[in-house]
Design an enzyme around this catalytic site. Structure first.
Site, PDB file in Angstrom:
ATOM      1  N   ASN A   1       0.856  -1.525   0.182  1.00 48.69           N
ATOM      2  CA  ASN A   1       0.235  -0.212   0.263  1.00 48.69           C
ATOM      3  C   ASN A   1       0.862   1.134  -0.115  1.00 48.69           C
ATOM      4  O   ASN A   1       0.855   2.047  -0.807  1.00 48.69           O
ATOM      5  CB  ASN A   1      -0.757  -0.265   1.353  1.00 48.69           C
ATOM      6  N   ASP A   2       1.749   1.799   1.042  1.00 49.36           N
ATOM      7  CA  ASP A   2       2.481   3.323   1.623  1.00 49.36           C
ATOM      8  C   ASP A   2       2.945   2.937  -0.167  1.00 49.36           C
ATOM      9  O   ASP A   2       2.929   3.908  -0.653  1.00 49.36           O
ATOM     10  CB  ASP A   2       3.068   3.199   2.290  1.00 49.36           C
ATOM     11  N   VAL A   3       4.314   1.508  -0.134  1.00 49.26           N
ATOM     12  CA  VAL A   3       5.165   1.781  -1.145  1.00 49.26           C
ATOM     13  C   VAL A   3       4.397   1.896  -2.765  1.00 49.26           C
ATOM     14  O   VAL A   3       5.683   2.434  -3.052  1.00 49.26           O
ATOM     15  CB  VAL A   3       6.144   0.107  -0.878  1.00 49.26           C
ATOM     16  N   VAL A   4       3.147   2.032  -2.590  1.00 44.80           N
ATOM     17  CA  VAL A   4       3.381   1.900  -4.425  1.00 44.80           C
ATOM     18  C   VAL A   4       1.910   3.768  -3.787  1.00 44.80           C
ATOM     19  O   VAL A   4       1.202   3.966  -5.082  1.00 44.80           O
ATOM     20  CB  VAL A   4       2.519   0.384  -4.616  1.00 44.80           C
TER      21      VAL A   4
ATOM     22  N   SER B   1       1.519   3.702   7.264  1.00 46.87           N
ATOM     23  CA  SER B   1       0.973   5.041   7.136  1.00 46.87           C
ATOM     24  C   SER B   1       0.218   5.232   7.996  1.00 46.87           C
ATOM     25  O   SER B   1      -0.205   6.683   8.417  1.00 46.87           O
ATOM     26  CB  SER B   1       1.680   6.188   6.743  1.00 46.87           C
TER      27      SER B   1
END
Ligand code: NAP
Length: 456
Positions: free
Chosen positions: A382-385, A423
């Site tokens: 999620n956060d990393v994309v 996050s």
């Protein structure tokens, strides 16, 4: 000290160096771990021959308790809890260094030379603050301490004042080692400082904190080595201290935090209560739709994240990748440096499933390839994309490098529902027209996809 002990310590140090070297590549990481473990065994065995040991029974009891706890944690703690496990290990490693320092001071305090007291001061300060800091980090990761930043007005100034008094006590102690009040004031303030350093940090910044605390506990061990005149502690502690520091710098880059913020403890200044910026609808897709896309694609890039770890979907992913490759599809894996919950998390899982390293691509390598990619499959990431990190300067994660899956011709996101990432931010990727959402546990979705691809 006995020459044989020195030789064993030298062998242990060499094993540590080769162990670290092995950890620089996934191919050799397992060997690296074995070498480092052999080094640690040698260091323990060497220490047991120390001529100043008068009785062994406390040592055996300690070895037994430590060994049982260590083995139990390694066997039963799941990979997804590795950060918590690491936090506990740091806490107790640092506590050990601090306790040795306290014992040394109690035994020889007044008669210690200035240099030795200097090393002892570092040992106590770093050991104590790492102990309490790591315990708070453990609490935040485990959910027993609030994950959001806990701050109060003037915290930074208060911390600076506390740091100044702590360093003042240290200087006074170096000037007159017999002043026990200075020693215990320094120790107490270091314990408080560890807590105050970590509570204002949001859980999303914990990886940086952990690697920094790792560095501190290594430096505390090195200082212990100076106090005890123990070379293997100096070498191993320095290796640990500096590799932890390098890791902190790399993690900072990957999470877009400045090292100055890390060093001066100005965490928590970033609000993690971001606004929900994404608008529109998510487009749900079916297994069959995705299977057809995958089966007829030229290139597919899998981007795994924390959800792949919780679902333990790595073996199923490998099977799907094999199936696609057998159909002539080019399959690659894009690995973000902070995907999952610990550095190298995805590499470890994919290595466990025997995914060849040749198909694993780091973020900078895979990003230029994404516009040529027919389908990017996001597996529980999620956060990393999150494209907000790139496109929205107001986002709390603005500037964090991401895997730019939204540049692929088509994106499929595998997740269970509308859950947020670590996050706590909304992810506009899920609302883009190019994106299809395949809901469900990652492992069952991937297994279903493999079945559906076979039937295409
Ligand atoms: P992430 O942002 O935490 O997102 C994981 C996603 O996986 C969630 O949105 C969740 O959505 C989904 N998910 C959870 N269980 C699943 C399951 N069984 N099947 C399918 N999907 C599942 O993960 P990430 O993209 O890997 O990012 C890592 C984050 O952790 C970053 O913010 C990083 O800074 C932080 N972090 C990293 C480290 C490290 O060292 N790597 C350490 C600590 C923290 P649903 O609930 O809707 O399924």
């Amino acid at each position: 000290m006995n020459i044989y002990i020195e030789i064993i310590y030298l062998a242990a140090s060499i094993l540590f160096v080769f162990g670290l070297k092995g950890l620089t590549h996934p191919d050799s990481a397992r060997r690296g771990m074995l070498l480092a473990a052999a080094g640690m065994t040698a260091a323990i065995v060497g220490t047991l021959f120390h001529p100043e040991i008068v009785r062994y029974h406390w040592i055996w009891i300690g070895l037994l308790i430590g060994g049982v706890i260590g083995a139990a944690m390694s066997i039963w703690m799941p990979m997804t809890s590795m950060p918590e496990r690491t936090a506990l290990s740091h806490a107790f490693g640092a506590l050990a260094a601090a306790l040795v320092g306290i014992a040394e001071y109690e035994n020889y305090g007044g008669s210690m030379g200035k240099l030795k007291v200097g090393a002892l001061g570092f040992e106590i300060m770093l050991g104590c603050l790492t102990f309490t800091g790591s315990l708070i980090a453990f609490g935040k990761l485990y959910g027993v301490v609030k994950g959001t930043p806990i701050t109060f007005k003037g915290l930074n100034i208060f911390n600076m004042g506390l740091l100044a008094v702590m360093i003042g006590s240290f200087i006074y102690l170096a000037y007159d080692p017999s002043v026990a009040v200075a020693f215990y004031t320094m120790m107490t303030l270091a314990l408080c400082f560890g807590v105050l350093l970590v509570i204002p940090i949001g859980a999303a910044d914990m990886p940086v904190v952990m690697s920094l605390l790792n560095s501190y506990s290594g430096l505390a061990a090195a200082a212990t080595g100076f106090v005890l005149g123990n070379n293997v502690l100096i070498i191993a502690g320095t290796l640990d201290g500096f590799s932890g520091f390098i890791l902190s710098v790399l993690m900072c880059r990957a999470m877009n935090r400045s090292i100055n913020n890390v060093l001066f403890g100005a965490f928590g200044s970033v609000s993690h209560t971001a606004a929900d910026t994404a608008i529109g609808n998510m487009r749900e897709v079916t297994l069959e739709d995705v299977a057809v896309q995958l089966a007829y694609a030229k290139q597919v890039v899998f981007v795994p994240g924390y959800g792949m770890a919780t679902a333990q979907a790595q073996h199923a992913v490998r099977d799907l990748a094999n199936l696609l490759e057998a159909r002539g599809v080019s399959v690659k894996f894009g690995i973000h440096p902070v995907a999952g919950r610990m550095p190298g998390h995805m590499n470890v899982l994919l290595a466990e499933a025997n995914v060849p390293y040749s198909v694993l691509y780091e973020m900078d390598q895979i990003n230029p390839d994404l516009p040529r990619t027919d389908v990017a499959v996001v597996i529980g990431a999620n956060d990393v994309v999150n494209p907000d990190a790139r496109d929205n300067p107001g986002s709390p994660i603005a500037g964090m490098p991401i895997i730019e899956v939204d540049r692929a011709k088509s994106v499929v996101v595998l997740k269970r529902g509308t859950g947020k990432g670590f996050s706590g931010l909304e992810n506009p990727l899920f609302f883009k027209p190019v994106t299809g959402m395949l809901y469900g546990d990652a492992k069952s979705s991937i297994t279903g996809l493999a079945q559906a691809v076979r039937e295409v």
